[in-house]
Design a protein around this motif. Structure first.
Motif, PDB file in Angstrom:
ATOM      1  N   THR A 154     -18.164  51.597  63.953  1.00 58.77           N
ATOM      2  CA  THR A 154     -18.606  50.212  64.048  1.00 58.77           C
ATOM      3  C   THR A 154     -18.340  49.668  65.448  1.00 58.77           C
ATOM      4  O   THR A 154     -17.502  50.198  66.168  1.00 58.77           O
ATOM      5  CB  THR A 154     -17.923  49.365  62.944  1.00 58.77           C
ATOM      6  OG1 THR A 154     -18.432  48.046  62.995  1.00 58.77           O
ATOM      7  CG2 THR A 154     -16.420  49.304  63.107  1.00 58.77           C
ATOM      8  N   THR A 197     -29.147  46.189  57.185  1.00 59.70           N
ATOM      9  CA  THR A 197     -29.154  46.530  58.615  1.00 59.70           C
ATOM     10  C   THR A 197     -30.596  46.813  59.062  1.00 59.70           C
ATOM     11  O   THR A 197     -31.019  46.408  60.148  1.00 59.70           O
ATOM     12  CB  THR A 197     -28.239  47.745  58.880  1.00 59.70           C
ATOM     13  OG1 THR A 197     -26.893  47.317  58.669  1.00 59.70           O
ATOM     14  CG2 THR A 197     -28.360  48.269  60.296  1.00 59.70           C
ATOM     15  N   ASP A 223     -30.715  51.680  49.617  1.00 61.67           N
ATOM     16  CA  ASP A 223     -31.641  50.587  49.324  1.00 61.67           C
ATOM     17  C   ASP A 223     -32.037  50.668  47.844  1.00 61.67           C
ATOM     18  O   ASP A 223     -32.999  51.362  47.482  1.00 61.67           O
ATOM     19  CB  ASP A 223     -32.868  50.757  50.253  1.00 61.67           C
ATOM     20  CG  ASP A 223     -33.850  49.613  50.146  1.00 61.67           C
ATOM     21  OD1 ASP A 223     -33.651  48.731  49.285  1.00 61.67           O
ATOM     22  OD2 ASP A 223     -34.825  49.607  50.917  1.00 61.67           O
ATOM     23  N   THR A 275     -20.858  55.166  45.864  1.00 59.54           N
ATOM     24  CA  THR A 275     -20.761  55.964  47.100  1.00 59.54           C
ATOM     25  C   THR A 275     -20.487  57.444  46.815  1.00 59.54           C
ATOM     26  O   THR A 275     -20.951  58.314  47.550  1.00 59.54           O
ATOM     27  CB  THR A 275     -19.651  55.399  48.012  1.00 59.54           C
ATOM     28  OG1 THR A 275     -18.500  55.167  47.219  1.00 59.54           O
ATOM     29  CG2 THR A 275     -20.076  54.120  48.666  1.00 59.54           C
ATOM     30  N   GLY A 294     -22.986  51.322  59.192  1.00 60.17           N
ATOM     31  CA  GLY A 294     -22.940  49.926  58.765  1.00 60.17           C
ATOM     32  C   GLY A 294     -24.091  49.528  57.870  1.00 60.17           C
ATOM     33  O   GLY A 294     -24.794  50.387  57.378  1.00 60.17           O
ATOM     34  N   SER A 297     -21.209  45.570  54.665  1.00 61.85           N
ATOM     35  CA  SER A 297     -21.158  45.798  53.206  1.00 61.85           C
ATOM     36  C   SER A 297     -21.047  47.283  52.912  1.00 61.85           C
ATOM     37  O   SER A 297     -20.230  47.705  52.084  1.00 61.85           O
ATOM     38  CB  SER A 297     -22.417  45.260  52.524  1.00 61.85           C
ATOM     39  OG  SER A 297     -22.660  43.965  52.922  1.00 61.85           O
TER      40      SER A 297
HETATM   41  N1  LIG Z   1     -21.715  45.968  64.815  1.00 59.85           N
HETATM   42  C1  LIG Z   1     -22.052  47.046  64.172  1.00 59.85           C
HETATM   43  O1  LIG Z   1     -21.469  48.128  64.385  1.00 59.85           O
HETATM   44  C2  LIG Z   1     -23.160  46.989  63.202  1.00 59.85           C
HETATM   45  C3  LIG Z   1     -23.699  48.176  62.693  1.00 59.85           C
HETATM   46  C4  LIG Z   1     -24.714  48.068  61.749  1.00 59.85           C
HETATM   47  C5  LIG Z   1     -25.161  46.826  61.338  1.00 59.85           C
HETATM   48  N2  LIG Z   1     -24.647  45.718  61.875  1.00 59.85           N
HETATM   49  C6  LIG Z   1     -25.088  44.386  61.457  1.00 59.85           C
HETATM   50  O2  LIG Z   1     -24.720  44.238  60.110  1.00 59.85           O
HETATM   51  C7  LIG Z   1     -25.627  43.364  59.472  1.00 59.85           C
HETATM   52  C8  LIG Z   1     -25.967  43.928  58.135  1.00 59.85           C
HETATM   53  O3  LIG Z   1     -24.775  44.160  57.428  1.00 59.85           O
HETATM   54  P1  LIG Z   1     -24.663  43.715  55.921  1.00 59.85           P
HETATM   55  O4  LIG Z   1     -23.259  43.881  55.534  1.00 59.85           O
HETATM   56  O5  LIG Z   1     -25.286  42.382  55.738  1.00 59.85           O
HETATM   57  O6  LIG Z   1     -25.613  44.736  55.169  1.00 59.85           O
HETATM   58  P2  LIG Z   1     -25.694  46.330  55.103  1.00 59.85           P
HETATM   59  O7  LIG Z   1     -24.355  46.879  54.829  1.00 59.85           O
HETATM   60  O8  LIG Z   1     -26.475  46.859  56.230  1.00 59.85           O
HETATM   61  O9  LIG Z   1     -26.627  46.483  53.817  1.00 59.85           O
HETATM   62  C9  LIG Z   1     -26.205  45.933  52.617  1.00 59.85           C
HETATM   63  C10 LIG Z   1     -27.232  46.178  51.573  1.00 59.85           C
HETATM   64  O10 LIG Z   1     -27.366  47.562  51.344  1.00 59.85           O
HETATM   65  C11 LIG Z   1     -27.612  47.801  49.979  1.00 59.85           C
HETATM   66  N3  LIG Z   1     -26.653  48.778  49.502  1.00 59.85           N
HETATM   67  C12 LIG Z   1     -26.985  49.891  48.832  1.00 59.85           C
HETATM   68  N4  LIG Z   1     -25.912  50.625  48.590  1.00 59.85           N
HETATM   69  C13 LIG Z   1     -24.859  49.951  49.086  1.00 59.85           C
HETATM   70  C14 LIG Z   1     -23.481  50.234  49.117  1.00 59.85           C
HETATM   71  N5  LIG Z   1     -22.972  51.390  48.633  1.00 59.85           N
HETATM   72  N6  LIG Z   1     -22.671  49.332  49.675  1.00 59.85           N
HETATM   73  C15 LIG Z   1     -23.155  48.193  50.172  1.00 59.85           C
HETATM   74  N7  LIG Z   1     -24.464  47.898  50.192  1.00 59.85           N
HETATM   75  C16 LIG Z   1     -25.312  48.764  49.650  1.00 59.85           C
HETATM   76  C17 LIG Z   1     -27.499  46.483  49.270  1.00 59.85           C
HETATM   77  O11 LIG Z   1     -28.817  46.025  49.055  1.00 59.85           O
HETATM   78  P3  LIG Z   1     -29.552  46.388  47.692  1.00 59.85           P
HETATM   79  O12 LIG Z   1     -28.682  45.822  46.611  1.00 59.85           O
HETATM   80  O13 LIG Z   1     -30.860  45.772  47.838  1.00 59.85           O
HETATM   81  O14 LIG Z   1     -29.562  47.868  47.626  1.00 59.85           O
HETATM   82  C18 LIG Z   1     -26.820  45.583  50.254  1.00 59.85           C
HETATM   83  O15 LIG Z   1     -27.220  44.268  50.167  1.00 59.85           O
HETATM   84  C19 LIG Z   1     -26.803  43.230  60.378  1.00 59.85           C
HETATM   85  O16 LIG Z   1     -26.825  41.940  60.913  1.00 59.85           O
HETATM   86  C20 LIG Z   1     -26.564  44.234  61.482  1.00 59.85           C
HETATM   87  O17 LIG Z   1     -26.977  43.750  62.729  1.00 59.85           O
HETATM   88  C21 LIG Z   1     -23.648  45.761  62.793  1.00 59.85           C
END
Ligand SMILES: NC(=O)c1ccc[n+]([C@@H]2O[C@H](COP(=O)([O-])OP(=O)(O)OC[C@H]3O[C@@H](n4cnc5c(N)ncnc54)[C@H](OP(=O)(O)O)[C@@H]3O)[C@@H](O)[C@H]2O)c1
Length: 362
Positions: A154, A197, A223, A275, A294, A297
Protein backbone atom coordinates in the motif's frame (compact mmCIF):
# COMPACT_ATOMS: atom_id res chain seq x y z
CA UNK A 1 36.25 -19.86 -0.65
CA UNK A 2 34.15 -21.01 2.30
CA UNK A 3 31.01 -23.15 2.12
CA UNK A 4 29.04 -20.08 3.17
CA UNK A 5 30.48 -17.88 0.40
CA UNK A 6 29.81 -20.55 -2.24
CA UNK A 7 26.27 -21.15 -0.93
CA UNK A 8 25.76 -17.42 -1.13
CA UNK A 9 26.91 -17.51 -4.77
CA UNK A 10 24.40 -20.32 -5.46
CA UNK A 11 21.64 -18.10 -3.99
CA UNK A 12 22.80 -15.20 -6.16
CA UNK A 13 22.61 -17.41 -9.25
CA UNK A 14 19.14 -18.61 -8.20
CA UNK A 15 17.93 -15.00 -8.08
CA UNK A 16 18.56 -14.70 -11.83
CA UNK A 17 15.35 -16.66 -12.23
CA UNK A 18 13.17 -14.10 -10.39
CA UNK A 19 9.96 -13.62 -12.39
CA UNK A 20 10.82 -16.58 -14.60
CA UNK A 21 10.37 -19.79 -12.62
CA UNK A 22 6.79 -19.92 -11.31
CA UNK A 23 5.30 -22.38 -10.43
CA UNK A 24 8.75 -23.89 -9.85
CA UNK A 25 11.33 -22.69 -7.30
CA UNK A 26 14.36 -20.46 -7.80
CA UNK A 27 17.48 -22.62 -7.95
CA UNK A 28 21.14 -21.81 -8.46
CA UNK A 29 24.14 -24.13 -8.49
CA UNK A 30 27.92 -23.82 -8.30
CA UNK A 31 30.27 -26.74 -9.02
CA UNK A 32 33.67 -26.65 -7.35
CA UNK A 33 36.35 -29.10 -8.53
CA UNK A 34 38.34 -31.38 -6.21
CA UNK A 35 41.12 -28.76 -6.51
CA UNK A 36 38.83 -26.06 -5.16
CA UNK A 37 38.18 -24.14 -8.39
CA UNK A 38 34.73 -22.97 -9.50
CA UNK A 39 34.22 -24.95 -12.72
CA UNK A 40 30.50 -24.57 -13.39
CA UNK A 41 27.56 -22.30 -12.57
CA UNK A 42 23.88 -22.54 -13.44
CA UNK A 43 20.49 -20.93 -12.78
CA UNK A 44 17.03 -22.29 -13.37
CA UNK A 45 14.65 -20.57 -15.78
CA UNK A 46 11.31 -22.38 -16.27
CA UNK A 47 11.11 -21.92 -20.06
CA UNK A 48 14.67 -23.12 -20.59
CA UNK A 49 13.74 -26.38 -18.83
CA UNK A 50 17.36 -27.27 -17.90
CA UNK A 51 17.82 -27.40 -14.15
CA UNK A 52 20.52 -25.32 -12.47
CA UNK A 53 22.52 -28.41 -11.45
CA UNK A 54 22.52 -29.78 -14.99
CA UNK A 55 23.53 -26.44 -16.52
CA UNK A 56 26.41 -26.13 -14.02
CA UNK A 57 27.55 -29.73 -14.55
CA UNK A 58 27.55 -29.25 -18.32
CA UNK A 59 29.86 -26.29 -17.91
CA UNK A 60 32.12 -28.24 -15.56
CA UNK A 61 32.33 -31.39 -17.70
CA UNK A 62 34.93 -33.88 -16.41
CA UNK A 63 36.19 -31.32 -13.88
CA UNK A 64 33.18 -32.12 -11.66
CA UNK A 65 34.61 -35.58 -10.74
CA UNK A 66 35.38 -35.66 -7.03
CA UNK A 67 34.02 -32.13 -6.63
CA UNK A 68 31.36 -30.35 -4.57
CA UNK A 69 27.98 -29.04 -5.73
CA UNK A 70 26.53 -25.99 -3.94
CA UNK A 71 22.80 -25.95 -4.65
CA UNK A 72 20.32 -23.43 -3.23
CA UNK A 73 17.47 -25.97 -2.86
CA UNK A 74 17.41 -29.75 -2.41
CA UNK A 75 18.05 -31.48 -5.75
CA UNK A 76 15.02 -33.46 -6.89
CA UNK A 77 15.09 -37.25 -7.03
CA UNK A 78 12.13 -37.82 -9.35
CA UNK A 79 11.49 -37.78 -13.08
CA UNK A 80 9.77 -34.55 -14.10
CA UNK A 81 10.37 -32.48 -17.22
CA UNK A 82 14.04 -33.41 -16.68
CA UNK A 83 15.84 -36.50 -15.33
CA UNK A 84 16.40 -36.56 -11.55
CA UNK A 85 19.15 -34.08 -10.61
CA UNK A 86 20.36 -36.41 -7.86
CA UNK A 87 21.12 -39.09 -10.46
CA UNK A 88 22.93 -36.58 -12.69
CA UNK A 89 25.04 -35.31 -9.75
CA UNK A 90 25.95 -38.87 -8.72
CA UNK A 91 26.84 -39.87 -12.30
CA UNK A 92 29.00 -36.75 -12.66
CA UNK A 93 31.12 -37.98 -9.76
CA UNK A 94 30.12 -35.27 -7.24
CA UNK A 95 31.37 -36.33 -3.79
CA UNK A 96 29.80 -33.62 -1.65
CA UNK A 97 26.59 -31.57 -1.86
CA UNK A 98 26.12 -28.41 0.20
CA UNK A 99 22.52 -27.23 0.23
CA UNK A 100 20.72 -24.93 2.72
CA UNK A 101 17.17 -26.31 2.59
CA UNK A 102 15.04 -29.28 1.72
CA UNK A 103 12.35 -29.11 -0.96
CA UNK A 104 9.09 -27.96 0.72
CA UNK A 105 6.97 -30.20 -1.49
CA UNK A 106 5.87 -32.90 1.01
CA UNK A 107 5.86 -35.49 -1.78
CA UNK A 108 9.59 -35.14 -2.41
CA UNK A 109 11.01 -33.38 0.68
CA UNK A 110 14.16 -35.09 1.97
CA UNK A 111 14.16 -37.71 -0.78
CA UNK A 112 16.89 -35.99 -2.79
CA UNK A 113 19.24 -35.84 0.20
CA UNK A 114 18.46 -39.45 1.06
CA UNK A 115 19.27 -40.65 -2.44
CA UNK A 116 22.56 -38.72 -2.47
CA UNK A 117 23.57 -40.13 0.93
CA UNK A 118 22.63 -43.66 -0.17
CA UNK A 119 25.06 -43.22 -3.07
CA UNK A 120 27.84 -42.26 -0.67
CA UNK A 121 27.70 -38.50 -1.33
CA UNK A 122 28.34 -36.32 1.73
CA UNK A 123 25.39 -33.91 2.23
CA UNK A 124 25.74 -30.72 4.28
CA UNK A 125 22.54 -28.76 4.99
CA UNK A 126 21.50 -25.66 6.91
CA UNK A 127 24.12 -23.11 5.76
CA UNK A 128 22.29 -19.80 5.05
CA UNK A 129 18.98 -21.54 5.70
CA UNK A 130 17.10 -18.34 6.48
CA UNK A 131 18.24 -16.55 3.32
CA UNK A 132 17.40 -19.61 1.21
CA UNK A 133 13.92 -19.86 2.74
CA UNK A 134 13.28 -16.18 2.18
CA UNK A 135 14.40 -16.44 -1.42
CA UNK A 136 11.85 -19.19 -2.12
CA UNK A 137 9.16 -17.88 0.27
CA UNK A 138 6.47 -17.96 -2.42
CA UNK A 139 7.20 -21.53 -3.49
CA UNK A 140 7.48 -22.69 0.12
CA UNK A 141 4.17 -21.08 1.12
CA UNK A 142 2.43 -22.53 -1.92
CA UNK A 143 3.48 -26.07 -0.98
CA UNK A 144 3.19 -25.82 2.80
CA UNK A 145 -0.06 -23.87 3.03
CA UNK A 146 -1.65 -24.95 -0.27
CA UNK A 147 -2.33 -21.33 -1.15
CA UNK A 148 -0.42 -18.48 -2.82
CA UNK A 149 1.97 -16.29 -0.84
CA UNK A 150 0.17 -13.02 -0.04
CA UNK A 151 2.06 -9.72 -0.11
CA UNK A 152 0.04 -6.67 0.87
CA UNK A 153 1.34 -3.45 -0.65
CA UNK A 154 0.00 0.00 0.00
CA UNK A 155 1.02 3.63 -0.51
CA UNK A 156 0.12 6.23 2.07
CA UNK A 157 0.94 9.52 3.74
CA UNK A 158 2.90 9.83 6.99
CA UNK A 159 -0.42 9.84 8.83
CA UNK A 160 -1.56 6.64 7.12
CA UNK A 161 -3.99 8.20 4.60
CA UNK A 162 -4.43 7.00 1.02
CA UNK A 163 -6.45 10.00 -0.19
CA UNK A 164 -7.84 13.31 0.98
CA UNK A 165 -11.42 13.57 2.31
CA UNK A 166 -12.56 14.55 -1.18
CA UNK A 167 -10.94 11.38 -2.63
CA UNK A 168 -7.92 13.04 -4.26
CA UNK A 169 -5.24 10.33 -4.30
CA UNK A 170 -2.98 10.89 -7.30
CA UNK A 171 -0.20 10.83 -6.48
CA UNK A 172 0.77 10.51 -2.84
CA UNK A 173 4.08 8.77 -3.51
CA UNK A 174 6.89 9.65 -5.90
CA UNK A 175 7.82 8.32 -9.33
CA UNK A 176 10.67 6.42 -7.65
CA UNK A 177 8.31 4.71 -5.19
CA UNK A 178 5.96 3.75 -8.00
CA UNK A 179 8.90 2.27 -9.91
CA UNK A 180 9.64 0.12 -6.84
CA UNK A 181 5.99 -0.91 -6.86
CA UNK A 182 6.41 -2.00 -10.48
CA UNK A 183 9.44 -4.10 -9.51
CA UNK A 184 7.26 -5.88 -6.96
CA UNK A 185 4.68 -6.64 -9.65
CA UNK A 186 7.43 -8.28 -11.69
CA UNK A 187 8.09 -10.78 -8.90
CA UNK A 188 4.47 -11.89 -8.55
CA UNK A 189 2.19 -14.24 -10.46
CA UNK A 190 -0.92 -12.17 -9.74
CA UNK A 191 -2.02 -8.71 -8.63
CA UNK A 192 -5.33 -8.35 -6.79
CA UNK A 193 -7.65 -5.39 -6.12
CA UNK A 194 -11.25 -4.74 -5.10
CA UNK A 195 -14.01 -3.56 -7.40
CA UNK A 196 -14.00 -0.09 -5.84
CA UNK A 197 -10.37 0.51 -6.82
CA UNK A 198 -11.30 -0.23 -10.44
CA UNK A 199 -14.33 2.07 -10.17
CA UNK A 200 -12.32 4.91 -8.62
CA UNK A 201 -9.02 4.75 -10.53
CA UNK A 202 -9.60 2.62 -13.64
CA UNK A 203 -6.04 1.25 -13.32
CA UNK A 204 -4.38 -0.96 -15.92
CA UNK A 205 -2.70 -3.17 -13.25
CA UNK A 206 0.07 -4.26 -15.61
CA UNK A 207 3.75 -5.06 -15.08
CA UNK A 208 5.50 -2.27 -16.97
CA UNK A 209 9.05 -3.18 -15.95
CA UNK A 210 9.70 -4.73 -19.37
CA UNK A 211 11.45 -7.62 -17.60
CA UNK A 212 11.11 -11.07 -19.18
CA UNK A 213 8.21 -13.04 -17.72
CA UNK A 214 7.28 -16.62 -18.36
CA UNK A 215 3.68 -16.06 -17.30
CA UNK A 216 1.73 -12.85 -17.79
CA UNK A 217 0.82 -11.09 -14.53
CA UNK A 218 -2.72 -12.28 -13.72
CA UNK A 219 -4.98 -9.35 -12.80
CA UNK A 220 -7.53 -10.41 -10.22
CA UNK A 221 -10.55 -8.26 -9.38
CA UNK A 222 -12.80 -9.12 -6.44
CA UNK A 223 -16.23 -8.10 -7.62
CA UNK A 224 -19.24 -9.97 -6.19
CA UNK A 225 -21.84 -8.87 -8.71
CA UNK A 226 -19.58 -7.79 -11.57
CA UNK A 227 -20.34 -4.13 -11.14
CA UNK A 228 -17.11 -3.19 -12.95
CA UNK A 229 -17.82 -1.22 -16.12
CA UNK A 230 -17.42 -3.20 -19.33
CA UNK A 231 -15.47 -0.22 -20.68
CA UNK A 232 -12.93 -0.18 -17.83
CA UNK A 233 -9.23 -0.55 -18.68
CA UNK A 234 -8.94 -4.04 -17.15
CA UNK A 235 -11.86 -5.40 -19.17
CA UNK A 236 -10.88 -3.55 -22.36
CA UNK A 237 -7.36 -5.03 -22.26
CA UNK A 238 -8.32 -8.51 -21.04
CA UNK A 239 -7.39 -10.09 -24.37
CA UNK A 240 -3.80 -8.81 -23.92
CA UNK A 241 -3.33 -9.33 -20.18
CA UNK A 242 -4.74 -12.30 -18.25
CA UNK A 243 -7.68 -11.08 -16.18
CA UNK A 244 -9.80 -12.91 -13.65
CA UNK A 245 -12.91 -11.62 -11.92
CA UNK A 246 -13.91 -13.46 -8.77
CA UNK A 247 -17.62 -13.10 -8.12
CA UNK A 248 -20.48 -14.59 -6.15
CA UNK A 249 -23.66 -14.09 -8.13
CA UNK A 250 -22.74 -12.31 -11.34
CA UNK A 251 -25.39 -11.32 -13.85
CA UNK A 252 -25.01 -13.97 -16.55
CA UNK A 253 -25.10 -11.37 -19.33
CA UNK A 254 -22.38 -9.29 -17.73
CA UNK A 255 -20.25 -12.39 -17.22
CA UNK A 256 -20.73 -13.24 -20.88
CA UNK A 257 -19.68 -9.73 -21.95
CA UNK A 258 -16.52 -9.97 -19.80
CA UNK A 259 -15.70 -13.41 -21.19
CA UNK A 260 -16.24 -12.22 -24.76
CA UNK A 261 -13.59 -9.57 -24.10
CA UNK A 262 -11.11 -12.17 -22.89
CA UNK A 263 -11.57 -12.00 -19.11
CA UNK A 264 -12.31 -15.05 -17.00
CA UNK A 265 -15.08 -15.02 -14.43
CA UNK A 266 -14.87 -17.47 -11.54
CA UNK A 267 -17.70 -17.90 -9.09
CA UNK A 268 -16.53 -19.02 -5.67
CA UNK A 269 -18.71 -20.34 -2.91
CA UNK A 270 -19.05 -17.65 -0.26
CA UNK A 271 -18.07 -15.05 -2.85
CA UNK A 272 -14.90 -12.96 -2.98
CA UNK A 273 -15.45 -11.76 0.61
CA UNK A 274 -14.28 -15.23 1.58
CA UNK A 275 -10.55 -14.57 1.22
CA UNK A 276 -9.68 -18.20 1.90
CA UNK A 277 -11.89 -19.27 -0.99
CA UNK A 278 -10.30 -16.60 -3.21
CA UNK A 279 -6.84 -17.99 -2.44
CA UNK A 280 -8.17 -21.52 -3.02
CA UNK A 281 -9.31 -20.48 -6.48
CA UNK A 282 -5.86 -19.00 -7.22
CA UNK A 283 -4.10 -22.10 -5.86
CA UNK A 284 -6.18 -24.24 -8.22
CA UNK A 285 -4.87 -22.05 -11.05
CA UNK A 286 -1.27 -22.69 -9.95
CA UNK A 287 -0.78 -19.09 -8.86
CA UNK A 288 2.05 -19.24 -6.30
CA UNK A 289 2.04 -15.58 -5.25
CA UNK A 290 -0.28 -12.61 -5.19
CA UNK A 291 0.39 -8.93 -4.63
CA UNK A 292 -2.66 -7.37 -2.94
CA UNK A 293 -2.71 -3.71 -3.95
CA UNK A 294 -5.90 -2.60 -2.29
CA UNK A 295 -7.97 -0.72 -1.66
CA UNK A 296 -8.41 -0.45 2.07
CA UNK A 297 -11.44 -2.78 2.22
CA UNK A 298 -9.68 -5.59 0.41
CA UNK A 299 -6.45 -5.01 2.37
CA UNK A 300 -8.51 -5.11 5.57
CA UNK A 301 -10.28 -8.32 4.70
CA UNK A 302 -6.98 -10.11 4.01
CA UNK A 303 -5.46 -8.70 7.21
CA UNK A 304 -8.54 -9.61 9.28
CA UNK A 305 -8.39 -13.19 8.08
CA UNK A 306 -4.68 -13.42 8.94
CA UNK A 307 -3.85 -14.22 5.35
CA UNK A 308 -1.00 -11.76 4.81
CA UNK A 309 2.53 -13.17 4.63
CA UNK A 310 4.38 -9.93 3.93
CA UNK A 311 3.62 -6.21 4.08
CA UNK A 312 5.12 -3.32 2.14
CA UNK A 313 4.17 0.25 2.99
CA UNK A 314 5.33 3.10 0.80
CA UNK A 315 5.23 6.16 3.01
CA UNK A 316 5.38 9.64 1.53
CA UNK A 317 6.52 12.67 3.57
CA UNK A 318 3.13 14.32 3.43
CA UNK A 319 0.52 14.80 6.14
CA UNK A 320 -3.04 14.73 4.79
CA UNK A 321 -5.18 14.76 7.94
CA UNK A 322 -8.95 14.56 8.06
CA UNK A 323 -10.69 12.10 10.34
CA UNK A 324 -12.75 10.84 7.40
CA UNK A 325 -9.89 10.58 4.89
CA UNK A 326 -9.35 6.89 3.98
CA UNK A 327 -6.54 4.94 5.63
CA UNK A 328 -4.52 2.16 4.06
CA UNK A 329 -5.89 -0.91 5.85
CA UNK A 330 -9.64 -1.08 6.55
CA UNK A 331 -11.68 -4.08 7.67
CA UNK A 332 -12.38 -4.78 11.32
CA UNK A 333 -8.81 -4.29 12.48
CA UNK A 334 -7.37 -5.44 15.78
CA UNK A 335 -9.44 -5.13 18.93
CA UNK A 336 -6.43 -5.00 21.19
CA UNK A 337 -2.87 -3.96 20.45
CA UNK A 338 -1.70 -7.45 21.37
CA UNK A 339 -3.73 -8.72 18.38
CA UNK A 340 -2.28 -6.20 15.91
CA UNK A 341 0.26 -7.29 13.31
CA UNK A 342 3.68 -6.50 14.67
CA UNK A 343 6.23 -6.89 11.92
CA UNK A 344 9.64 -8.53 12.10
CA UNK A 345 12.61 -8.72 9.73
CA UNK A 346 11.92 -5.13 8.74
CA UNK A 347 13.77 -3.53 5.86
CA UNK A 348 13.59 0.20 5.26
CA UNK A 349 14.60 1.50 1.88
CA UNK A 350 14.53 4.99 0.45
CA UNK A 351 12.60 5.47 -2.81
CA UNK A 352 13.08 9.08 -3.90
CA UNK A 353 11.65 11.16 -1.03
CA UNK A 354 9.56 8.21 0.21
CA UNK A 355 10.22 5.28 2.50
CA UNK A 356 9.57 1.68 1.55
CA UNK A 357 9.02 -0.38 4.69
CA UNK A 358 8.74 -4.14 4.33
CA UNK A 359 8.23 -6.76 7.01
CA UNK A 360 6.66 -10.05 7.97
CA UNK A 361 3.94 -10.62 10.58
CA UNK A 362 5.73 -11.80 13.71
N1 LIG B 1 -2.93 4.08 -1.73
C1 LIG B 1 -2.99 2.87 -2.18
O1 LIG B 1 -2.03 2.09 -2.05
C2 LIG B 1 -4.21 2.42 -2.88
C3 LIG B 1 -4.20 1.21 -3.59
C4 LIG B 1 -5.38 0.81 -4.20
C5 LIG B 1 -6.52 1.59 -4.10
N2 LIG B 1 -6.48 2.75 -3.45
C6 LIG B 1 -7.67 3.60 -3.31
O2 LIG B 1 -8.59 2.88 -2.54
C7 LIG B 1 -9.90 3.26 -2.91
C8 LIG B 1 -10.75 2.04 -3.00
O3 LIG B 1 -10.66 1.34 -1.78
P1 LIG B 1 -11.96 0.78 -1.10
O4 LIG B 1 -11.58 0.31 0.23
O5 LIG B 1 -13.05 1.78 -1.20
O6 LIG B 1 -12.39 -0.41 -2.06
P2 LIG B 1 -11.65 -1.71 -2.60
O7 LIG B 1 -11.01 -2.42 -1.48
O8 LIG B 1 -10.86 -1.40 -3.80
O9 LIG B 1 -12.91 -2.53 -3.12
C9 LIG B 1 -13.92 -2.84 -2.22
C10 LIG B 1 -15.00 -3.58 -2.92
O10 LIG B 1 -14.51 -4.81 -3.40
C11 LIG B 1 -15.50 -5.80 -3.30
N3 LIG B 1 -14.95 -6.94 -2.59
C12 LIG B 1 -15.01 -8.20 -3.04
N4 LIG B 1 -14.36 -9.02 -2.23
C13 LIG B 1 -13.90 -8.27 -1.21
C14 LIG B 1 -13.16 -8.58 -0.06
N5 LIG B 1 -12.70 -9.83 0.19
N6 LIG B 1 -12.87 -7.59 0.79
C15 LIG B 1 -13.29 -6.35 0.56
N7 LIG B 1 -13.98 -6.00 -0.54
C16 LIG B 1 -14.29 -6.95 -1.42
C17 LIG B 1 -16.67 -5.19 -2.58
O11 LIG B 1 -17.62 -4.85 -3.57
P3 LIG B 1 -18.75 -5.89 -3.95
O12 LIG B 1 -19.49 -6.16 -2.67
O13 LIG B 1 -19.51 -5.21 -4.99
O14 LIG B 1 -18.04 -7.11 -4.40
C18 LIG B 1 -16.12 -3.93 -1.98
O15 LIG B 1 -17.03 -2.91 -1.91
C19 LIG B 1 -9.79 4.01 -4.19
O16 LIG B 1 -10.07 5.36 -3.97
C20 LIG B 1 -8.34 3.85 -4.61
O17 LIG B 1 -7.84 5.01 -5.20
C21 LIG B 1 -5.35 3.19 -2.82
Amino acid sequence: MTDEALTSRALELASEGIGRVSPSPLVGCVIVSAEGQIVGEGSYIFSEVTHAEIAALRQAGERSRGGTAYVSLEPHAHHGRTPPCTEVLINAGIRRVVCPIEDPNPLVSGKGFEELRNAGVEVVTGILREAAEKQNEKFICWHRNKRPFVHLKTAMSLDGKTATVSGDSKWITSVEARAEGQKLRYEYDAILVGAQTIAADDPSLTDRTGGPRDRGLLRVVLDSRLRTAAGSAVVATADEHPTLFIARDPEPEKAETFRSKGAEVAVVEGGPRDTKAVLGELYRRRITSVLVEGGASVAGSFADSGLVDKFTFFIAPVVIGGAKAPTSVGGEGADRLAEAFRLKDITVQQAGPDLMVTGYPA
